[in-house]
Design a protein around this motif. Sequence first.
Motif, PDB file in Angstrom:
ATOM      1  N   LEU A 542       0.845  -1.191   0.000  1.00  0.00           N
ATOM      2  CA  LEU A 542       0.000   0.000   0.000  1.00  0.00           C
ATOM      3  C   LEU A 542       0.878   1.237   0.000  1.00  0.00           C
ATOM      4  CD1 LEU A 542      -2.777  -1.046   2.538  1.00  0.00           C
ATOM      5  CD2 LEU A 542      -2.895  -1.027   0.042  1.00  0.00           C
ATOM      6  N   GLU A 543       0.813   1.994  -1.075  1.00  0.00           N
ATOM      7  CA  GLU A 543       1.635   3.201  -1.226  1.00  0.00           C
ATOM      8  C   GLU A 543       0.826   4.402  -0.741  1.00  0.00           C
ATOM      9  OE1 GLU A 543       4.424   2.202  -5.000  1.00  0.00           O
ATOM     10  OE2 GLU A 543       2.294   2.440  -5.465  1.00  0.00           O
ATOM     11  N   LEU A 544       0.894   4.645   0.567  1.00  0.00           N
ATOM     12  CA  LEU A 544       0.157   5.732   1.171  1.00  0.00           C
ATOM     13  C   LEU A 544       1.118   6.850   1.560  1.00  0.00           C
ATOM     14  CD1 LEU A 544      -2.215   3.690   3.523  1.00  0.00           C
ATOM     15  CD2 LEU A 544      -2.610   4.411   1.159  1.00  0.00           C
ATOM     16  N   ASP A 545       0.661   8.063   1.392  1.00  0.00           N
ATOM     17  CA  ASP A 545       1.492   9.225   1.718  1.00  0.00           C
ATOM     18  C   ASP A 545       1.442   9.460   3.222  1.00  0.00           C
ATOM     19  OD1 ASP A 545       3.031  11.485   1.637  1.00  0.00           O
ATOM     20  OD2 ASP A 545       1.428  12.794   0.882  1.00  0.00           O
ATOM     21  N   CYS A 546       2.259   8.695   3.959  1.00  0.00           N
ATOM     22  CA  CYS A 546       2.248   8.770   5.418  1.00  0.00           C
ATOM     23  C   CYS A 546       3.651   9.021   5.947  1.00  0.00           C
ATOM     24  CB  CYS A 546       1.734   7.455   6.010  1.00  0.00           C
ATOM     25  SG  CYS A 546      -0.020   7.174   5.761  1.00  0.00           S
ATOM     26  N   GLU A 547       3.704   9.593   7.135  1.00  0.00           N
ATOM     27  CA  GLU A 547       4.973   9.825   7.805  1.00  0.00           C
ATOM     28  C   GLU A 547       5.588   8.503   8.233  1.00  0.00           C
ATOM     29  OE1 GLU A 547       6.641  12.006  11.898  1.00  0.00           O
ATOM     30  OE2 GLU A 547       4.496  12.039  11.387  1.00  0.00           O
ATOM     31  N   SER A 548       6.879   8.362   8.055  1.00  0.00           N
ATOM     32  CA  SER A 548       7.590   7.156   8.494  1.00  0.00           C
ATOM     33  C   SER A 548       7.855   7.235   9.989  1.00  0.00           C
ATOM     34  CB  SER A 548       8.920   7.035   7.745  1.00  0.00           C
ATOM     35  OG  SER A 548       8.699   6.892   6.362  1.00  0.00           O
ATOM     36  N   PRO A 549       8.150   6.109  10.622  1.00  0.00           N
ATOM     37  CA  PRO A 549       8.475   6.129  12.055  1.00  0.00           C
ATOM     38  C   PRO A 549       9.672   7.038  12.328  1.00  0.00           C
ATOM     39  CG  PRO A 549       8.047   3.890  11.334  1.00  0.00           C
ATOM     40  CD  PRO A 549       8.086   4.727  10.097  1.00  0.00           C
ATOM     41  N   PRO A 550       9.556   7.971  13.258  1.00  0.00           N
ATOM     42  CA  PRO A 550      10.674   8.866  13.571  1.00  0.00           C
ATOM     43  C   PRO A 550      11.751   8.128  14.362  1.00  0.00           C
ATOM     44  CG  PRO A 550       8.845   9.296  15.042  1.00  0.00           C
ATOM     45  CD  PRO A 550       8.364   8.271  14.056  1.00  0.00           C
ATOM     46  N   PRO A 551      12.959   8.643  14.357  1.00  0.00           N
ATOM     47  CA  PRO A 551      14.042   7.942  15.062  1.00  0.00           C
ATOM     48  C   PRO A 551      13.886   7.915  16.570  1.00  0.00           C
ATOM     49  CG  PRO A 551      14.785  10.078  14.229  1.00  0.00           C
ATOM     50  CD  PRO A 551      13.431   9.840  13.644  1.00  0.00           C
ATOM     51  N   ASP A 552      13.099   8.840  17.137  1.00  0.00           N
ATOM     52  CA  ASP A 552      12.983   8.925  18.595  1.00  0.00           C
ATOM     53  C   ASP A 552      11.682   8.354  19.138  1.00  0.00           C
ATOM     54  OD1 ASP A 552      11.516  10.909  17.360  1.00  0.00           O
ATOM     55  OD2 ASP A 552      11.881  12.414  18.909  1.00  0.00           O
ATOM     56  N   HIS A 553      10.867   7.726  18.287  1.00  0.00           N
ATOM     57  CA  HIS A 553       9.637   7.087  18.739  1.00  0.00           C
ATOM     58  C   HIS A 553       9.492   5.726  18.057  1.00  0.00           C
ATOM     59  CE1 HIS A 553       8.589  11.242  19.935  1.00  0.00           C
ATOM     60  NE2 HIS A 553       7.858  10.653  20.851  1.00  0.00           N
ATOM     61  N   SER A 554       8.640   4.895  18.634  1.00  0.00           N
ATOM     62  CA  SER A 554       8.462   3.545  18.097  1.00  0.00           C
ATOM     63  C   SER A 554       7.910   3.544  16.682  1.00  0.00           C
ATOM     64  CB  SER A 554       7.515   2.757  19.007  1.00  0.00           C
ATOM     65  OG  SER A 554       6.205   3.344  18.975  1.00  0.00           O
ATOM     66  N   GLY A 555       7.041   4.483  16.380  1.00  0.00           N
ATOM     67  CA  GLY A 555       6.343   4.488  15.098  1.00  0.00           C
ATOM     68  C   GLY A 555       4.911   4.005  15.200  1.00  0.00           C
ATOM     69  N   ARG A 556       4.442   3.710  16.432  1.00  0.00           N
ATOM     70  CA  ARG A 556       3.060   3.240  16.573  1.00  0.00           C
ATOM     71  C   ARG A 556       2.048   4.298  16.160  1.00  0.00           C
ATOM     72  NH1 ARG A 556       1.720   2.798  21.516  1.00  0.00           N
ATOM     73  NH2 ARG A 556       3.771   3.196  22.435  1.00  0.00           N
ATOM     74  N   LEU A 557       2.307   5.556  16.500  1.00  0.00           N
ATOM     75  CA  LEU A 557       1.364   6.616  16.124  1.00  0.00           C
ATOM     76  C   LEU A 557       1.311   6.750  14.608  1.00  0.00           C
ATOM     77  CD1 LEU A 557      -0.580   8.834  16.917  1.00  0.00           C
ATOM     78  CD2 LEU A 557       1.366  10.389  17.190  1.00  0.00           C
ATOM     79  N   GLN A 558       2.453   6.668  13.965  1.00  0.00           N
ATOM     80  CA  GLN A 558       2.480   6.751  12.501  1.00  0.00           C
ATOM     81  C   GLN A 558       1.794   5.526  11.890  1.00  0.00           C
ATOM     82  OE1 GLN A 558       5.134   7.437  14.550  1.00  0.00           O
ATOM     83  NE2 GLN A 558       4.872   9.650  14.236  1.00  0.00           N
ATOM     84  N   PHE A 559       1.955   4.376  12.526  1.00  0.00           N
ATOM     85  CA  PHE A 559       1.271   3.166  12.051  1.00  0.00           C
ATOM     86  C   PHE A 559      -0.243   3.325  12.165  1.00  0.00           C
ATOM     87  CE2 PHE A 559       0.211  -1.497  12.996  1.00  0.00           C
ATOM     88  CZ  PHE A 559       0.053  -1.808  11.657  1.00  0.00           C
ATOM     89  N   ALA A 560      -0.703   3.878  13.275  1.00  0.00           N
ATOM     90  CA  ALA A 560      -2.142   4.107  13.452  1.00  0.00           C
ATOM     91  C   ALA A 560      -2.667   5.058  12.378  1.00  0.00           C
ATOM     92  CB  ALA A 560      -2.418   4.662  14.843  1.00  0.00           C
ATOM     93  N   ARG A 561      -1.874   6.080  12.052  1.00  0.00           N
ATOM     94  CA  ARG A 561      -2.297   7.018  11.002  1.00  0.00           C
ATOM     95  C   ARG A 561      -2.273   6.358   9.634  1.00  0.00           C
ATOM     96  NH1 ARG A 561       1.284  11.935  13.662  1.00  0.00           N
ATOM     97  NH2 ARG A 561      -0.298  12.632  15.171  1.00  0.00           N
TER      98      ARG A 561
END
Length: 843
Positions: A542-561
């Motif tokens: 799925l090629e979605l225009d979403c933010e990648s996981p940042p280096p200082d966080h797990s990436g769960r919030l970005q995954f939820a988005r």
Amino acid sequence: MMFSFSDHAIRRSLFGFAALAVCVSNSVVTSRAADEAEVESSDAAAVTFFEAKIRPVLVQHCYKCHSASAGMSEGSLLVDSRDGLRTGGDRGPAVVPGKPDESLLLQAIKHADSDLRMPPKRERLPDSVIRDFETWIRRGAVDPRTETANAGPKPPVDYETGRRHWALQKPVRHPAPKVKRGEWPLSDVDRFVLAKLETERLTPTPDAKPATLLRRLYFDLAGLPPSPAELSAFLQKIESDGVDAALSAEVDRLLASQKFGERWGRHWLDVARFAESSGKEANISFPYAWRYRDYVIDCFNDDVPFDRFITEQIAGDLLPYDSPQERARLLIATGFLAVGAKNLDEGNGFQFLADVIDEQIDAVSRSVLANSIACARCHDHKFDPFTMRDYYALAGVFVSTQTFFGTAVSPANRVGGDPLPLPADAGQPVLHQGISAEQVQKLKDELAALKKEEADGRAAVFKAIKEGRDPEGIFTLRDALRIFWRSGAIEGQLEKVSETGEPLQLTMGVLDREKPIDAPLLDRGDIHKAGDKVPRTFPGVLELDCESPPPDHSGRLQFARWLTHPDQPLTARVMANRVWHDLFGAGLVSTVDNFGMTGEPPSHPELLDNLAVRFVEDGWSVKSLVRSLVLTRTYRQASTFNKAAFEHDPDNRLLWRMPKRRLDAELIRDAMLAVAGDLDLSRPVGSLVGNVIGDGPISLIGLNPKVPADLDGSRHRSVYLPVLRDRLPDVLDLFDFAEPSLVTGARETTNVPVQALYLMNSPFVRERAESLARRLQSETDNADEQIRRAFLLCFSREPDTDEFTLAREFLASDSDPTSEESTNQLASFCQSLMATAEFRHAD
């Protein structure tokens, strides 16, 4: 007073009164029943043996990794069909009829080959089960499952092929089709349904009777039957304002009731594999899981937008908040990631962590996307476009997440899981007791002494070895276990209280680890074969225009988005289909938890697209979606059997009628409490686990006299009953409660003798019958009116002439109407009504 059955009363209630039992219509007979009559063996006993001894084992132990419905086929093997077993997988046929020695399935469950052990990483199945499989194969492996699994395209499925799959294309709005019977539809939903029926030369079934429709609506939206007063008011509203206005008003009233959240929250708890114990070998209770249950109920009552609901459960701890109460609510939401099954008997910490992460990936992907990304743990997914790199990229998100589940180390539990503290001023109820400040210090001192003893003992052992002396007896295994268990118990006590001993507000949930990391790719999923690390990101199909996981966080919030992105093709479709399933008995996609290549295609693809688009446009409102569907003409149809339509469409995929549906276990129990006048509609604080059982092994709860033998002992709604893995309350266990270790969007429905025995002999049912008898006596002393009232309470209708005559004959007595004999007879009558098929079905 508890009534008792004499032999005479039993005969009268079970046989003489049998004509009152309103049996399920022939229309509930499905095509499967017809298909299974045409099995390759005419030996009914062999089929019975398969259904009793073989199929349940396959479902419990094998379907998770080897079934089309689960979207998984480890080793290319599917066991959910006869052809799948006999064709086999990469190693060849799993079952060779008549030849146990050549059947790989039998070798696998015997653990005869160290490279072929099923179930994997678990103890061998009991010898009795293995003997059953050997007998079954030797006798010809009779298997009545004639359906063939939809195997989809040949593996591997690359991204480009995957993107052409219908479920991975963004839903778009379709114009409603033109229909010939323009007067029938009330909405575009009806037009899509009617257009399909007309194409197949079928007609919709006439509307259900108002009382039948109201009973259906109440069970679907509130999980309870309507009272006679509510039925009367509805019928009067129809007379004065018409059925459209009456139904609309009733729907709005039910949607605004707290009962809606208790009913629809339970649907999501099935999907969220909610439970209050770890399951598996150790099976330790989760004393704080009830907070997540209450959170889910509140969200459905408050109509929290579904995209926000998903985001809170995956990353609530990372969302902003404006009060301690909101912070607590968001932390509790992440309990979704913590309530899954866990092997607390696992001695390898890395393996335990890998399994927890795998379970979390599986739960999120199945519940939200109706796809199993977890199938790519050991190899690229066999049928869907998910690679091992997709899996381990996502695993990095969860390995960077700490899971808090609140169990203490003990002789029964090798793995301690800290509870997650809530803000001190959050105002959440606390069920455990505090201790004195002096006791806190005493425990700390003891813990320090134990740690010193362990350090000194280990040092002495190493010194002896270094000096060439025999270390035996210096620091023994018994010493190590004693310190391990006692330290775990102390730490468990200290985690529950503040520095001064006040009880803390605790929950299950997750937080980001202090330092996020990427996960290594594990060869064949083996923790001992770690390869290169895979950067954290989300599935590439799925090629979605979403933010990648940042280096200082797990990436769960970005995954939820990413999961709730406007261009995400699955999330809204999957939820719209779940809602359809919960109202119409089957999803537009019948495999509600599998939208992958091996899942079934939608029966009405344009309609499903429109529902998904409208769901998002309406602010992801579940209540709005439910309202729009129950006000359709399709929903109003009766369940009347039509032979010609059944022969053309035996599974009712074209929706030519509403199906008869067996009520869920909770609804059967709650209906008994409601009609008896015993139901307590208040929400209990906590649960039996939090209040009585606490943190401990489920295997020992039978020794606690405060724990009811049937795990019930409550008059609250069934959604508040304890949900213990492998030890459910009797009524839930017998009437097909969802397996709490698996994402379950569609429950099984069985009709077995033990259910009838429960309705005949359960103290709970007998007590409800007695309460209903007392209720009838308190409301009227007229026997005829008692009969009429009993039918209205139990079935939302009055008895017909034959039923009324039989009831009068059954209750005829020369005894004083207030005597014990008359009360017992009336209670037998009431229990007979509760035991009918009509009571536990919705038309």
